[in-house]
Structure formats: C-alpha cells, structure tokens
Design a protein around this motif. Structure first.
Motif, PDB file in Angstrom:
ATOM      1  N   ASP A 127       0.850  -1.185   0.000  1.00  0.00           N
ATOM      2  CA  ASP A 127       0.000   0.000   0.000  1.00  0.00           C
ATOM      3  C   ASP A 127       0.884   1.233   0.000  1.00  0.00           C
ATOM      4  OD1 ASP A 127       0.441   0.943   2.897  1.00  0.00           O
ATOM      5  OD2 ASP A 127      -0.182  -1.139   3.165  1.00  0.00           O
ATOM      6  N   LEU A 128       0.275   2.385  -0.237  1.00  0.00           N
ATOM      7  CA  LEU A 128       1.053   3.603  -0.399  1.00  0.00           C
ATOM      8  C   LEU A 128       1.678   4.072   0.907  1.00  0.00           C
ATOM      9  CD1 LEU A 128      -1.370   5.324  -2.888  1.00  0.00           C
ATOM     10  CD2 LEU A 128       0.996   4.680  -3.376  1.00  0.00           C
ATOM     11  N   LEU A 154       2.438   5.636 -11.829  1.00  0.00           N
ATOM     12  CA  LEU A 154       2.509   5.086 -10.479  1.00  0.00           C
ATOM     13  C   LEU A 154       3.523   5.856  -9.641  1.00  0.00           C
ATOM     14  CD1 LEU A 154       2.117   2.902  -8.257  1.00  0.00           C
ATOM     15  CD2 LEU A 154       3.850   1.547  -9.479  1.00  0.00           C
ATOM     16  N   LEU A 157       2.126   9.186  -8.416  1.00  0.00           N
ATOM     17  CA  LEU A 157       1.263   9.055  -7.249  1.00  0.00           C
ATOM     18  C   LEU A 157       2.097   8.891  -5.979  1.00  0.00           C
ATOM     19  CD1 LEU A 157      -1.478   8.621  -5.845  1.00  0.00           C
ATOM     20  CD2 LEU A 157      -1.365   6.217  -6.569  1.00  0.00           C
ATOM     21  N   ARG A 161       2.433  11.357  -2.557  1.00  0.00           N
ATOM     22  CA  ARG A 161       2.297  10.888  -1.176  1.00  0.00           C
ATOM     23  C   ARG A 161       3.557  11.192  -0.363  1.00  0.00           C
ATOM     24  NH1 ARG A 161      -2.253   7.396  -0.276  1.00  0.00           N
ATOM     25  NH2 ARG A 161      -1.435   7.344   1.841  1.00  0.00           N
ATOM     26  N   GLY A 178      -4.202   7.360 -10.191  1.00  0.00           N
ATOM     27  CA  GLY A 178      -5.054   7.447  -9.023  1.00  0.00           C
ATOM     28  C   GLY A 178      -6.111   8.526  -9.055  1.00  0.00           C
ATOM     29  N   ARG A 185     -10.348   3.907 -14.511  1.00  0.00           N
ATOM     30  CA  ARG A 185      -9.380   2.952 -13.968  1.00  0.00           C
ATOM     31  C   ARG A 185      -9.500   1.610 -14.671  1.00  0.00           C
ATOM     32  NH1 ARG A 185      -9.357  -1.283 -11.095  1.00  0.00           N
ATOM     33  NH2 ARG A 185     -11.536  -1.105 -10.453  1.00  0.00           N
ATOM     34  N   THR A 252       0.617  -5.075  -8.046  1.00  0.00           N
ATOM     35  CA  THR A 252       0.484  -3.627  -7.981  1.00  0.00           C
ATOM     36  C   THR A 252      -0.866  -3.181  -8.522  1.00  0.00           C
ATOM     37  OG1 THR A 252       2.882  -3.372  -8.217  1.00  0.00           O
ATOM     38  CG2 THR A 252       1.536  -1.439  -8.653  1.00  0.00           C
ATOM     39  N   GLY A 256      -3.957  -1.226  -6.428  1.00  0.00           N
ATOM     40  CA  GLY A 256      -4.519   0.038  -6.885  1.00  0.00           C
ATOM     41  C   GLY A 256      -6.032   0.080  -6.923  1.00  0.00           C
ATOM     42  N   ASP A 258      -7.879  -0.646  -4.344  1.00  0.00           N
ATOM     43  CA  ASP A 258      -8.370  -0.487  -2.979  1.00  0.00           C
ATOM     44  C   ASP A 258      -8.532   0.973  -2.585  1.00  0.00           C
ATOM     45  OD1 ASP A 258      -8.314  -3.228  -2.726  1.00  0.00           O
ATOM     46  OD2 ASP A 258      -6.300  -3.265  -1.862  1.00  0.00           O
ATOM     47  N   LEU A 261      -6.814   6.573  -3.375  1.00  0.00           N
ATOM     48  CA  LEU A 261      -5.356   6.524  -3.405  1.00  0.00           C
ATOM     49  C   LEU A 261      -4.708   7.846  -3.006  1.00  0.00           C
ATOM     50  CD1 LEU A 261      -4.859   4.440  -6.676  1.00  0.00           C
ATOM     51  CD2 LEU A 261      -4.904   3.639  -4.306  1.00  0.00           C
ATOM     52  N   PHE A 262      -5.458   8.936  -3.142  1.00  0.00           N
ATOM     53  CA  PHE A 262      -4.911  10.238  -2.740  1.00  0.00           C
ATOM     54  C   PHE A 262      -6.065  11.132  -2.315  1.00  0.00           C
ATOM     55  CE2 PHE A 262      -3.522  14.578  -3.140  1.00  0.00           C
ATOM     56  CZ  PHE A 262      -2.231  14.543  -2.657  1.00  0.00           C
TER      57      PHE A 262
END
Length: 332
Positions: A127-128, A154, A157, A161, A178, A185, A252, A256, A258, A261-262
């Motif tokens: 996860d991020l 990727l 993103l 973060r 994201g 997507r 990966t 993505g 889930d 993402l931001f």
C-alpha cells in the motif's frame, strides 16, 4: 510499461482471445524483417544512453522487513529522486538524466518487483503508506534529506504521497495515477493488462524485427507514446522486456483497486503536475482533479506527448523538472 496498440485493437474485438490477437500481430505486422533505418542513426537525432550497472541499497523501516532497490546515481547538486511507472524501470529516465545531472544529484530507482529490484517480501504490505515508509528509509540510507521527487504514473502518485509525508522538498508528477473514475481505472487496467499479455505472447524475434523500423515501433508503442516512431529501437525493446518481466505487475494493479489513493492537499511543498496532451492511458483532463485537491499545484501541458513523455520529449520534460526544482533559466 509499453503498449502494443495493434494488439490491443484486436484484443478488444468480441470473441478474440489474447493468443489469437498475438497471432494476428505476427501475421500482419511481422511478414519479414523490416528494412533498417540505418545503423547507428535514430530519427530527430535522439541520443541513446547506454545502460549502466545498478547499485543496490537496503531500506529498513520500523516494523517492516528490509526492502532492497536498484538505483543509478549521477550528477551534483540538490538531490533529486526519479520514480518510474507501472511495468517500467529506472531506464525510463535515461534520456532525461544527462540533462539534469549538471544541476542535481539524480537518483533513478527501480521500484520493488520492477527492473532489477527484487520484489517485496510477502509480509510487506503493498500500500502507499508502506511505500512511503520504506522509501523514507531508503532516502536515509542514501544520505539524502527531503530530495526533490519526480515520478511518472505510479511513480507520480507515490511522489505526491511523499510530498504529503514531508519527505520531498518539491514534487513533480507526470500523469500521476489514481485520479481516475472507476470506469477510467478499468479502462487503463484493461489496456495495461492486454499490453503485458501481448508482450509475453509475441516472440522476441518479432519484437526485434518490429523495433527496427519507425512503423514497427509505432505498432508496438503507438498507444503509449505520442511520437512512437522517434523512439530508439533499443529503448522500445528494453521497455517491452521490463513490462514482460515485471514481477510486481499484477500485485500492484490489485493494490490500486483499494479505496482512495490520494486525498487532501500538500501544503508547503511546491507541486508541478505535467501531462501529455496525447495521453491515451490516463487522459489529460485528470490533471484538473489533481488541481482541485492541490490548489497551489502548477499544471503544465506537454504538447504532443503521450503517456511516457520522457521518451517523446526528454528536453521538455527536463526543462519542466528544472523549473519545478528552482533551477534558474539559463543555468542549464
């Protein structure tokens, strides 16, 4: 990350399997070895940067198994970290790094499971938040404090973060992932998955034949690059191998799916968002969603560039990065 535009066009037709689509590409695009464009010559004077041997660094974040990444380091000045996109590798920045090295200590990395970096230990979450933690540990091991961070897709993103976490002094994100709707997507995922399947089914000799002509390179990467015919054969072949061999590709993509993402802003950190006007993977209107979340972000269009602008216009990308990192005009 590279896309077989002809493969995808066929694979999207009802009733065709990926294997049938790859057969179509072999029959229609590989009728024999295309004529070479001339030994040692590339259109538009593109310079091919020879690959360099990787160095390796291990980051140990608290509570996590160690994470090892391959990297190349070149230049002097303020530190600048380069993060590639899904299915790609550090060589994505090969034509850009020489344009940055006079002003920056540049560090191009292979993310875990891509390029020469081993995949994450199964116990390390994909996860991020975890990526930010182990990258912070890698920065510390490399003796860099709050580097400028530049990321593509990727990597873009992840760069955003890192900026939120206070680990970057500036962030430049090229078509960051994201910021899509659910339908966007799914579209991007379908294109990337079809591309990887196509690369895995096409024989290496077929890819080599196609890469030797501008028309063949356009067939291999036309969906990904805005100026695919100008990309050097060596770059096309290396990109396709990286996509084919990416151990972390599927995991990966799954990660993505889930949640969000931001979210939120990045106060106190200069942010530049650059997007190719011909991006067919992540459409450029997604940039305005980034701007809505990060009001102070600077939006920069990249005219005529596709999803991987580093290959389409390395000098333009380098100029955007240098401006974003505060290098005065005329100093590079």
């Amino acid at each position: 990350m590279a896309l077989l535009s002809s493969f995808i066009a066929v694979a999207d037709r009802p009733g065709r399997t990926a294997r049938a689509a790859a057969g179509y590409v072999r029959r229609h695009l590989v009728g024999g070895q295309p004529r070479s464009d001339g030994a040692g010559r590339h259109e538009a004077g593109t310079v091919v940067v020879p690959p360099r041997a990787a160095s390796f660094v291990e980051g140990r974040a608290e509570g996590l198994e160690p994470v090892t990444v391959a990297y190349e380091r070149e230049g002097t000045g303020e530190p600048l970290v380069l993060l590639h996109g899904l299915g790609y590798h550090r060589q994505a920045w090969g034509s850009v790094v020489p344009l940055l090295a006079d002003s920056h200590d540049t560090i191009a990395m292979d993310l875990p499971g891509f390029g020469e970096s081993p995949d994450l230990d199964p116990t390390v979450p994909r996860d991020l938040e975890t990526a930010v933690a182990w990258l912070g540990a890698v920065f510390e091991k490399l003796d860099v404090t709050r580097p400028h961070v530049v990321g593509h897709s990727l990597g873009g993103l992840i760069a955003l973060r890192l900026g939120q976490a206070g680990l970057a002094r500036s962030v430049t994100a090229l078509a960051p992932a994201g910021f899509w709707t659910g339908a966007e997507r799914r579209y991007a995922y379908a294109m990337l998955t079809a591309a990887r399947q196509g690369v895995r089914l096409l024989p290496d000799e077929a890819v080599g034949w196609l890469a030797r002509s501008a028309a063949g390179r356009a067939a291999l990467t036309g969906t990904l690059y805005g100026r695919s015919g100008l990309c050097p054969p060596e770059t096309v072949m290396a990109s396709l191998r990286a996509l084919r061999d990416a151990a972390a590709f599927g995991s990966t993509l799954r990660a993505g799916r889930d949640g969000v993402l931001f979210s939120g802003d990045i106060p106190g950190v200069p942010v530049t968002i650059a997007w190719g006007t011909w991006d067919r993977v992540l459409p450029p209107w997604q940039a305005y969603r980034v701007k809505a979340m990060i009001p102070e972000a600077r939006l920069v269009p990249l005219p005529g560039c596709g999803h991987v602008p580093m290959n389409d216009a390395p000098e333009l990308v380098a100029r955007v990065i240098l401006e974003a990192t505060g290098v005065p005009q005329g100093a590079h």
